[in-house]
Design a protein around this motif. Sequence first.
Motif, PDB file in Angstrom:
ATOM      1  N   GLU A 292      -7.459   6.750   5.858  1.00  0.00           N
ATOM      2  CA  GLU A 292      -7.412   5.279   5.813  1.00  0.00           C
ATOM      3  C   GLU A 292      -7.691   4.683   7.198  1.00  0.00           C
ATOM      4  O   GLU A 292      -8.276   3.619   7.311  1.00  0.00           O
ATOM      5  CB  GLU A 292      -6.037   4.792   5.331  1.00  0.00           C
TER       6      GLU A 292
ATOM      7  N   ILE B 161      -6.047   1.568  -8.281  1.00  0.00           N
ATOM      8  CA  ILE B 161      -6.161   2.511  -7.170  1.00  0.00           C
ATOM      9  C   ILE B 161      -6.485   3.887  -7.730  1.00  0.00           C
ATOM     10  O   ILE B 161      -5.778   4.403  -8.601  1.00  0.00           O
ATOM     11  CB  ILE B 161      -4.860   2.547  -6.341  1.00  0.00           C
TER      12      ILE B 161
ATOM     13  N   TRP C 228      -4.758  -4.869   0.719  1.00  0.00           N
ATOM     14  CA  TRP C 228      -5.510  -3.659   1.060  1.00  0.00           C
ATOM     15  C   TRP C 228      -6.695  -4.056   1.925  1.00  0.00           C
ATOM     16  O   TRP C 228      -7.251  -5.135   1.740  1.00  0.00           O
ATOM     17  CB  TRP C 228      -6.023  -3.015  -0.232  1.00  0.00           C
TER      18      TRP C 228
ATOM     19  N   LYS D  11       0.835  -1.195   0.000  1.00  0.00           N
ATOM     20  CA  LYS D  11       0.000   0.000   0.000  1.00  0.00           C
ATOM     21  C   LYS D  11       0.876   1.253   0.000  1.00  0.00           C
ATOM     22  O   LYS D  11       0.612   2.208  -0.733  1.00  0.00           O
ATOM     23  CB  LYS D  11      -0.893  -0.045   1.246  1.00  0.00           C
TER      24      LYS D  11
ATOM     25  N   GLY E 123     -10.937   0.041   0.219  1.00  0.00           N
ATOM     26  CA  GLY E 123     -11.013  -0.980  -0.821  1.00  0.00           C
ATOM     27  C   GLY E 123     -12.491  -1.291  -1.024  1.00  0.00           C
ATOM     28  O   GLY E 123     -13.175  -1.721  -0.099  1.00  0.00           O
TER      29      GLY E 123
ATOM     30  N   ALA F 157      -9.472   0.154  -5.093  1.00  0.00           N
ATOM     31  CA  ALA F 157      -9.438   0.958  -3.870  1.00  0.00           C
ATOM     32  C   ALA F 157      -9.565   2.424  -4.248  1.00  0.00           C
ATOM     33  O   ALA F 157      -9.081   2.852  -5.305  1.00  0.00           O
ATOM     34  CB  ALA F 157      -8.139   0.732  -3.108  1.00  0.00           C
TER      35      ALA F 157
ATOM     36  N   SER G 120     -10.209  -4.220   2.268  1.00  0.00           N
ATOM     37  CA  SER G 120     -11.301  -4.006   1.319  1.00  0.00           C
ATOM     38  C   SER G 120     -12.558  -4.736   1.762  1.00  0.00           C
ATOM     39  O   SER G 120     -12.509  -5.667   2.561  1.00  0.00           O
ATOM     40  CB  SER G 120     -10.886  -4.447  -0.082  1.00  0.00           C
TER      41      SER G 120
END
Length: 153
Positions: free
Chosen positions: A56, A104, A93, A25, A62, A68, A95
């Motif tokens: 985040e 992304i 990720w 990431k 995600g 994402a 998600s």
Amino acid sequence: MDTQVQLSEILNKEIMAVNLPGTTKDEAITQLANLLYEEEYISSIESFIKDIYYRESLGKTGIGNYIAIPHGQSESVVKNGIAIGKFTNEIPWESLDDKPVKIICLFCVKAGDGGENEHLRMLAALAGKLGNDTVVENLLKADSIDDMKDAFL
């Protein structure tokens, strides 16, 4: 308002990339932040990434289907935009479907100054497309920036 008009206004090939390397990431967000910095969308990579990671920490970005949409408002944003990258590797990720991501869409939105309204407008325009399985398939198959942009439009 027509979503297509909005997306054609938002999508900039200068901040889109395909076949990006990276396995984490951090690497993925940093590569997209670098694109934004090079095109003068942001004034500070470090400050921007810090703001993205703050967002985040509040919840998963995600959305499933290997996509994402990290986002957040930042004082370091000079102009709003969306950096979009397609990665060669699956990136772990957080998600909704517990799958890694390959596409992304990194939102870059000014803090304050009505930025949240613009952010919602951009998110709505993109989310409408990302909810369409054909668009997602075409994104995952895209071999060029033009292919990627065409998938959205």
